[in-house]
Design a protein around this motif. Structure first.
Motif, mmCIF file in Angstrom:
data_model
loop_
_atom_site.group_PDB
_atom_site.id
_atom_site.type_symbol
_atom_site.label_atom_id
_atom_site.label_comp_id
_atom_site.label_asym_id
_atom_site.label_seq_id
_atom_site.Cartn_x
_atom_site.Cartn_y
_atom_site.Cartn_z
ATOM 1 N N SER A 247 58.685 54.908 47.302
ATOM 2 C CA SER A 247 59.699 55.900 47.631
ATOM 3 C C SER A 247 59.499 56.359 49.071
ATOM 4 O O SER A 247 58.401 56.279 49.609
ATOM 5 C CB SER A 247 59.593 57.113 46.685
ATOM 6 O OG SER A 247 58.298 57.694 46.774
ATOM 7 N N ALA A 248 60.574 56.836 49.673
ATOM 8 C CA ALA A 248 60.503 57.295 51.064
ATOM 9 C C ALA A 248 59.670 58.563 51.160
ATOM 10 O O ALA A 248 59.633 59.371 50.232
ATOM 11 C CB ALA A 248 61.919 57.554 51.583
ATOM 12 N N PRO A 249 58.961 58.749 52.287
ATOM 13 C CA PRO A 249 58.167 59.959 52.461
ATOM 14 C C PRO A 249 59.043 61.200 52.393
ATOM 15 O O PRO A 249 60.183 61.194 52.862
ATOM 16 C CB PRO A 249 57.564 59.782 53.867
ATOM 17 C CG PRO A 249 57.627 58.315 54.133
ATOM 18 C CD PRO A 249 58.846 57.825 53.419
ATOM 19 N N GLY A 250 58.527 62.270 51.812
ATOM 20 C CA GLY A 250 59.277 63.513 51.688
ATOM 21 C C GLY A 250 58.524 64.681 52.282
ATOM 22 O O GLY A 250 57.489 64.517 52.946
ATOM 23 N N LYS A 256 50.333 67.052 52.322
ATOM 24 C CA LYS A 256 49.276 66.155 51.852
ATOM 25 C C LYS A 256 48.394 65.645 52.986
ATOM 26 O O LYS A 256 47.176 65.584 52.858
ATOM 27 C CB LYS A 256 49.898 64.969 51.106
ATOM 28 C CG LYS A 256 50.551 65.334 49.784
ATOM 29 C CD LYS A 256 51.186 64.099 49.145
ATOM 30 C CE LYS A 256 51.855 64.444 47.827
ATOM 31 N NZ LYS A 256 52.506 63.249 47.224
ATOM 32 N N HIS A 257 49.014 65.273 54.101
ATOM 33 C CA HIS A 257 48.237 64.689 55.193
ATOM 34 C C HIS A 257 47.560 65.796 56.002
ATOM 35 O O HIS A 257 48.223 66.733 56.454
ATOM 36 C CB HIS A 257 49.139 63.847 56.102
ATOM 37 C CG HIS A 257 48.391 62.895 56.958
ATOM 38 N ND1 HIS A 257 47.701 63.308 58.086
ATOM 39 C CD2 HIS A 257 48.194 61.553 56.870
ATOM 40 C CE1 HIS A 257 47.132 62.261 58.654
ATOM 41 N NE2 HIS A 257 47.415 61.181 57.942
ATOM 42 N N PRO A 258 46.229 65.748 56.200
ATOM 43 C CA PRO A 258 45.520 66.841 56.873
ATOM 44 C C PRO A 258 46.012 67.123 58.293
ATOM 45 O O PRO A 258 46.128 68.281 58.689
ATOM 46 C CB PRO A 258 44.049 66.380 56.862
ATOM 47 C CG PRO A 258 44.106 64.903 56.617
ATOM 48 C CD PRO A 258 45.310 64.675 55.772
ATOM 49 N N VAL A 259 46.314 66.063 59.063
ATOM 50 C CA VAL A 259 46.803 66.270 60.430
ATOM 51 C C VAL A 259 48.167 66.953 60.408
ATOM 52 O O VAL A 259 48.400 67.938 61.115
ATOM 53 C CB VAL A 259 46.888 64.933 61.183
ATOM 54 C CG1 VAL A 259 47.518 65.132 62.559
ATOM 55 C CG2 VAL A 259 45.499 64.325 61.337
ATOM 56 N N LEU A 260 49.066 66.444 59.558
ATOM 57 C CA LEU A 260 50.400 67.020 59.469
ATOM 58 C C LEU A 260 50.372 68.437 58.916
ATOM 59 O O LEU A 260 51.174 69.285 59.312
ATOM 60 C CB LEU A 260 51.292 66.136 58.591
ATOM 61 C CG LEU A 260 51.664 64.762 59.159
ATOM 62 C CD1 LEU A 260 52.476 63.984 58.144
ATOM 63 C CD2 LEU A 260 52.448 64.915 60.456
ATOM 64 N N SER A 444 55.208 55.759 61.549
ATOM 65 C CA SER A 444 54.947 55.906 60.112
ATOM 66 C C SER A 444 53.739 56.807 59.899
ATOM 67 O O SER A 444 53.010 57.134 60.840
ATOM 68 C CB SER A 444 54.688 54.539 59.478
ATOM 69 O OG SER A 444 53.493 53.979 60.015
ATOM 70 N N ILE A 445 53.513 57.187 58.638
ATOM 71 C CA ILE A 445 52.359 58.012 58.304
ATOM 72 C C ILE A 445 51.064 57.242 58.555
ATOM 73 O O ILE A 445 50.040 57.815 58.939
ATOM 74 C CB ILE A 445 52.441 58.478 56.832
ATOM 75 C CG1 ILE A 445 53.677 59.369 56.638
ATOM 76 C CG2 ILE A 445 51.184 59.240 56.423
ATOM 77 C CD1 ILE A 445 53.889 59.825 55.226
ATOM 78 N N GLU A 446 51.127 55.923 58.360
ATOM 79 C CA GLU A 446 49.942 55.097 58.591
ATOM 80 C C GLU A 446 49.479 55.175 60.046
ATOM 81 O O GLU A 446 48.281 55.094 60.329
ATOM 82 C CB GLU A 446 50.230 53.635 58.210
ATOM 83 C CG GLU A 446 50.305 53.370 56.709
ATOM 84 C CD GLU A 446 51.602 53.875 56.085
ATOM 85 O OE1 GLU A 446 52.513 54.265 56.849
ATOM 86 O OE2 GLU A 446 51.688 53.900 54.847
#
Length: 462
Positions: A247-250, A256-260, A444-446
């Motif tokens: 699914s697409a990132p929401g 969830k991501h520590p940096v974000l 991307s998140i990656e």
């Protein structure tokens, strides 16, 4: 942005309260009866003076003007939350065009509203689609050009909003009947809607979704439009391309991501303070006296010098995005604090109003930078979602700012201290964010796993 400015500032003139007096003989028992005893002095009409269905928004009904404005801001909140994630999943162009279409439709409903209830509800829906469409159009504009042009296009986009305020003031000066003014200021939206169908989809969004061939076609189209010969272009597959079973990132990925997560918390506060201080300076530094239309125009034109200043400073290696925005916020904070030390009867060079306008220019500059800076901090797949969440917190600042003047009952200086501390704190928090000047944009998140995107995470670990 000119059209967005006209819709955003509509209530300033359409809801303006003219001078009036009520005959003393007889006490009106209804709104219709009130119309026989009330006399308006100014040569313009507004929803306050509307006589067709006996609106007469004065005395006990005066709060309805502010309520309509609050409903518009409430709509902006919802639009900022919903349109960002939608455009990340469905594409920039279809969401932008849909928003602009409904913005035009509800704009005409506002102008033709048969009663106040219809007017207020239409303003709420205009807020939803206007705020969401403006957000998506900003991102779409940024993603049409290379990162080296983001500061220019971002500043130019926000500059046109300031010019749009002045254009709306000119329209108001020429068209004094509020329904005609609402119609005239809404009509440019039809022209922009028709022209928008010629726009291509964002190549960055297409690339982030794995639609490499379509992204290449758009880039070829843009190159031909720029007078270049056909390019031999072949894009590499994006590292963050979604598989069919994913699914697409929401919005949850922002947490969830520590940096974000840390970036989003800090950015939300900065956006909130930008709006809070901007409207706070406008409301607390003394209202400009004189012509209503000139005052509206000045409120937009005073922001114009901030944009070339931004464009110059944020491209310099010794200042960049982070330091420049921090300085503007700190200066705006000091402007608030110093205003409380100036006597109201001081000369022009030391007047609180002039200092307030300087502070407004500074916070306008910070507002301009935060749009560009935020766009560069978030990866493409989450850019609209991140901007939407940040813009949502910005609306809270705009809603809360008008309530701060009531704190003058404690001390006349309290509101200025509140705005000053807010500006200073946001300025210093900005220094915790990473610099984005001459740095690659995450698609991307990656990509955020790369060491160059780990600034906040590393500082937290230390």
């Amino acid at each position: 942005k000119v059209y967005v400015a006209c819709q955003s500032m509509l209530i300033v003139l359409v809801g303006a309260v003219p001078e009036y007096h009520i005959d003393q003989e007889g006490i009106p028992t209804s709104r219709a009866e009130l119309g026989k005893h009330i006399h308006f002095a100014d040569n313009f009409t507004s929803i306050v003076t509307e006589a067709s269905t006996s609106w007469y928004l004065i005395e006990q009904e005066a709060y309805k003007v502010s309520l309509a404005s609050s409903l518009f801001f409430a709509g902006l909140l919802i639009g900022n939350i919903t349109f960002g994630p939608l455009s990340d999943k469905l594409g920039r162009k279809p969401v932008y065009i849909s928003g602009l279409f409904f913005d035009v439709v509800f704009g005409y409903v506002t102008a033709l509203a048969p009663n106040y209830d219809t007017f207020a509800v239409s303003r709420f829906f205009v807020g939803i689609v206007n705020g969401g469409m403006a957000l998506v159009s900003f991102v779409l504009t940024q993603e049409y050009v290379g990162k080296s042009f983001w500061s220019f296009t971002g500043s130019l986009t926000n500059l046109t909003f300031a010019v749009g305020i002045a254009v709306y003031a000119l329209l108001g000066y020429c068209v004094r009947e509020w329904r005609y003014l609402a119609l005239v200021s809404n009509t440019p939206g039809v022209i922009f809607l028709l022209l928008s169908f010629m726009l291509p989809e964002s190549p960055r969004w297409l690339y982030s979704q794995g639609k490499t061939a379509e992204a290449e076609d758009v880039l070829q189209y843009i190159a031909l439009g720029n007078g270049k010969e056909r390019l031999n272009l072949k894009l590499k597959p994006s590292a963050g391309t979604l598989r069919k079973d994913e699914s697409a990132p929401g919005i949850l990925n922002l947490v969830k991501h520590p940096v974000l997560r840390w970036q989003t918390i800090i950015l939300m506060y900065i956006w909130y303070v930008c709006s809070f201080v901007y409207y706070g300076l406008t409301l607390n530094a003394g209202e400009l006296r004189g012509n209503l239309y000139l005052n509206v125009a000045l409120s937009g034109l005073v922001e114009v010098p901030a944009f070339p200043l931004c464009m110059f400073l944020i491209e310099k290696s010794w200042s960049g995005r982070r330091k420049t925005m921090a300085c503007f916020l700190i200066f705006a904070g000091f402007a608030c604090i110093f205003t409380m030390f100036l006597p109201t009867n001081a000369g022009l060079l030391l007047s609180p109003t002039l200092l307030a306008l300087c502070g407004k220019m500074m916070v306008s500059a910070a507002f301009n930078i935060v749009y560009i800076y935020t766009s560069e901090l978030y990866p493409t797949v989450l850019r609209n979602a991140g901007l939407g969440v940040c813009s949502m917190s910005c609306r809270f600042g705009g809603i809360l700012a008008p309530f701060v003047p009531s704190m003058k009952s404690l001390s006349p200086s309290v509101p200025f201290v509140v705005f000053g501390i807010s500006g200073l704190s946001a300025g210093f928090l900005t220094l915790l964010l990473p610099e984005t000047l001459n740095k690659p944009i995450a698609e991307s998140i990656e990509d955020l796993q790369s060491p160059k995107y780990q600034v906040l995470k590393n500082e937290e670990a230390e």
